[in-house]
Design a protein around this motif. Structure first.
Motif, PDB file in Angstrom:
ATOM      1  N   VAL A  72      46.977  49.455  31.711  1.00  0.00           N
ATOM      2  CA  VAL A  72      47.427  48.377  31.680  1.00  0.00           C
ATOM      3  C   VAL A  72      48.385  48.339  30.411  1.00  0.00           C
ATOM      4  O   VAL A  72      47.936  48.640  29.187  1.00  0.00           O
ATOM      5  N   ASP A  73      49.773  48.174  30.560  1.00  0.00           N
ATOM      6  CA  ASP A  73      50.735  48.218  29.459  1.00  0.00           C
ATOM      7  C   ASP A  73      51.478  46.634  29.406  1.00  0.00           C
ATOM      8  O   ASP A  73      51.704  46.016  30.150  1.00  0.00           O
ATOM      9  N   SER A  74      51.167  46.137  28.004  1.00  0.00           N
ATOM     10  CA  SER A  74      51.627  44.771  27.815  1.00  0.00           C
ATOM     11  C   SER A  74      53.172  44.484  27.974  1.00  0.00           C
ATOM     12  O   SER A  74      53.722  43.431  28.011  1.00  0.00           O
ATOM     13  N   GLY A  75      53.898  45.614  27.580  1.00  0.00           N
ATOM     14  CA  GLY A  75      55.471  45.522  27.636  1.00  0.00           C
ATOM     15  C   GLY A  75      55.603  44.884  26.164  1.00  0.00           C
ATOM     16  O   GLY A  75      54.907  44.816  25.489  1.00  0.00           O
ATOM     17  N   ASN A  76      56.667  43.955  26.351  1.00  0.00           N
ATOM     18  CA  ASN A  76      57.146  43.183  25.256  1.00  0.00           C
ATOM     19  C   ASN A  76      56.458  41.725  25.391  1.00  0.00           C
ATOM     20  O   ASN A  76      56.907  40.624  25.397  1.00  0.00           O
ATOM     21  N   ASN A  77      55.059  41.803  25.725  1.00  0.00           N
ATOM     22  CA  ASN A  77      54.335  40.486  26.185  1.00  0.00           C
ATOM     23  C   ASN A  77      52.976  40.358  25.165  1.00  0.00           C
ATOM     24  O   ASN A  77      52.362  41.492  25.071  1.00  0.00           O
ATOM     25  N   VAL A  78      52.382  39.343  24.804  1.00  0.00           N
ATOM     26  CA  VAL A  78      51.012  39.099  24.298  1.00  0.00           C
ATOM     27  C   VAL A  78      50.208  39.021  25.988  1.00  0.00           C
ATOM     28  O   VAL A  78      50.703  37.887  26.675  1.00  0.00           O
ATOM     29  N   VAL A  79      49.397  39.746  26.405  1.00  0.00           N
ATOM     30  CA  VAL A  79      48.785  39.517  27.594  1.00  0.00           C
ATOM     31  C   VAL A  79      47.100  39.479  27.601  1.00  0.00           C
ATOM     32  O   VAL A  79      46.899  40.207  26.789  1.00  0.00           O
ATOM     33  N   THR A  80      46.708  38.611  28.374  1.00  0.00           N
ATOM     34  CA  THR A  80      45.219  38.792  28.332  1.00  0.00           C
ATOM     35  C   THR A  80      44.904  38.776  29.685  1.00  0.00           C
ATOM     36  O   THR A  80      45.657  38.299  30.778  1.00  0.00           O
ATOM     37  N   PHE A  81      43.955  39.622  30.124  1.00  0.00           N
ATOM     38  CA  PHE A  81      43.484  39.979  31.437  1.00  0.00           C
ATOM     39  C   PHE A  81      41.993  39.952  31.384  1.00  0.00           C
ATOM     40  O   PHE A  81      41.399  40.262  30.470  1.00  0.00           O
ATOM     41  N   ARG A  82      41.577  39.689  32.689  1.00  0.00           N
ATOM     42  CA  ARG A  82      39.773  39.900  32.771  1.00  0.00           C
ATOM     43  C   ARG A  82      39.828  40.881  33.996  1.00  0.00           C
ATOM     44  O   ARG A  82      40.299  40.950  35.030  1.00  0.00           O
ATOM     45  N   TYR A  83      38.751  41.506  33.753  1.00  0.00           N
ATOM     46  CA  TYR A  83      38.333  42.625  34.739  1.00  0.00           C
ATOM     47  C   TYR A  83      36.952  42.954  35.011  1.00  0.00           C
ATOM     48  O   TYR A  83      36.137  42.460  34.071  1.00  0.00           O
ATOM     49  N   ARG A  84      36.785  43.377  36.072  1.00  0.00           N
ATOM     50  CA  ARG A  84      35.051  43.838  36.257  1.00  0.00           C
ATOM     51  C   ARG A  84      35.095  45.539  36.456  1.00  0.00           C
ATOM     52  O   ARG A  84      35.942  45.910  37.113  1.00  0.00           O
ATOM     53  N   TYR A  85      34.348  45.866  35.670  1.00  0.00           N
ATOM     54  CA  TYR A  85      34.398  47.484  35.620  1.00  0.00           C
ATOM     55  C   TYR A  85      33.690  48.071  36.905  1.00  0.00           C
ATOM     56  O   TYR A  85      34.306  48.792  37.543  1.00  0.00           O
ATOM     57  N   ASN A  86      32.462  47.306  37.024  1.00  0.00           N
ATOM     58  CA  ASN A  86      31.923  47.659  38.435  1.00  0.00           C
ATOM     59  C   ASN A  86      31.926  46.359  39.308  1.00  0.00           C
ATOM     60  O   ASN A  86      31.987  45.409  38.856  1.00  0.00           O
ATOM     61  N   PRO A  87      31.715  46.628  40.621  1.00  0.00           N
ATOM     62  CA  PRO A  87      31.575  45.393  41.520  1.00  0.00           C
ATOM     63  C   PRO A  87      30.658  44.263  41.066  1.00  0.00           C
ATOM     64  O   PRO A  87      30.978  43.013  41.208  1.00  0.00           O
ATOM     65  N   ASP A  88      29.500  44.612  40.617  1.00  0.00           N
ATOM     66  CA  ASP A  88      28.546  43.436  40.381  1.00  0.00           C
ATOM     67  C   ASP A  88      28.623  43.136  38.893  1.00  0.00           C
ATOM     68  O   ASP A  88      27.762  42.302  38.235  1.00  0.00           O
ATOM     69  N   ASP A  89      29.498  43.733  37.850  1.00  0.00           N
ATOM     70  CA  ASP A  89      29.469  43.307  36.564  1.00  0.00           C
ATOM     71  C   ASP A  89      30.011  41.871  36.364  1.00  0.00           C
ATOM     72  O   ASP A  89      30.776  41.395  37.332  1.00  0.00           O
ATOM     73  N   SER A  90      29.694  41.208  35.313  1.00  0.00           N
ATOM     74  CA  SER A  90      30.498  40.157  34.774  1.00  0.00           C
ATOM     75  C   SER A  90      31.711  40.516  34.200  1.00  0.00           C
ATOM     76  O   SER A  90      32.138  41.612  33.975  1.00  0.00           O
ATOM     77  N   GLU A  91      32.746  39.576  34.311  1.00  0.00           N
ATOM     78  CA  GLU A  91      34.021  39.753  33.927  1.00  0.00           C
ATOM     79  C   GLU A  91      34.201  39.982  32.283  1.00  0.00           C
ATOM     80  O   GLU A  91      33.454  39.366  31.618  1.00  0.00           O
ATOM     81  N   ARG A  92      35.080  41.028  32.017  1.00  0.00           N
ATOM     82  CA  ARG A  92      35.465  41.180  30.507  1.00  0.00           C
ATOM     83  C   ARG A  92      36.727  40.790  30.449  1.00  0.00           C
ATOM     84  O   ARG A  92      37.639  40.886  31.361  1.00  0.00           O
ATOM     85  N   GLU A  93      37.146  40.331  29.194  1.00  0.00           N
ATOM     86  CA  GLU A  93      38.430  39.806  28.741  1.00  0.00           C
ATOM     87  C   GLU A  93      38.964  40.897  27.750  1.00  0.00           C
ATOM     88  O   GLU A  93      38.328  40.816  26.675  1.00  0.00           O
ATOM     89  N   VAL A  94      40.235  41.081  27.898  1.00  0.00           N
ATOM     90  CA  VAL A  94      40.901  41.848  26.886  1.00  0.00           C
ATOM     91  C   VAL A  94      42.224  41.053  26.597  1.00  0.00           C
ATOM     92  O   VAL A  94      43.071  40.734  27.522  1.00  0.00           O
ATOM     93  N   THR A  95      42.531  40.990  25.408  1.00  0.00           N
ATOM     94  CA  THR A  95      43.840  40.494  25.027  1.00  0.00           C
ATOM     95  C   THR A  95      44.718  41.774  24.342  1.00  0.00           C
ATOM     96  O   THR A  95      44.284  42.293  23.376  1.00  0.00           O
TER      97      THR A  95
END
Length: 122
Positions: A72-95
């Motif tokens: 993921v590349d933020s470009g000229n933006n401050v970006v927050t996204f949530r993802y699951r590494y594995n299907p059963d994982d809880s979501e992780r958040e990255v800014t």
């Protein structure tokens, strides 16, 4: 002055219309949108890489379902996204701050996030 039923209805209708306009104008407009053209060379968009590249522009937030993300590349933006590494994982958040990137953690059995579920551009 005596209000007739038709004047009462008109007054209520005018009041409701004014209230609706007031509420509608108080809500901020957030118009994050996906850029459909080839944008892989653009550095001002949020870019999400999987089998291709998905680009997003403008401030706002949205739920998404983007699978197999490795970068993921933020470009000229401050970006927050949530993802699951594995299907059963809880979501992780990255800014990410402007002009920065994230690479999915690499393990022996996986080098991509299963799913990105939410993105926000500030």
């Amino acid at each position: 002055m005596r209000l007739t039923p038709s004047r009462t209805k008109a007054a209520i209708g005018t009041g409701l219309a004014t209230l609706a306009l007031t509420v509608a104008s108080a809500v901020p407009a957030h118009a994050i949108n996906r850029v459909s053209d080839d944008c892989s060379w653009r550095t001002d968009f949020l870019r999400v890489f999987n089998e291709g590249v998905l680009c997003f522009a403008n401030a706002g937030a949205m739920d998404v379902a983007i699978y197999g993300v490795y970068y993921v590349d933020s470009g000229n933006n401050v970006v927050t996204f949530r993802y699951r590494y594995n299907p059963d994982d809880s979501e992780r958040e990255v800014t990410l701050p402007r002009n920065s990137n994230w690479t999915a953690p690499i393990t022996p059995d996986r080098a991509r996030a299963h799913e990105v579920t939410y993105i926000s551009i500030q």
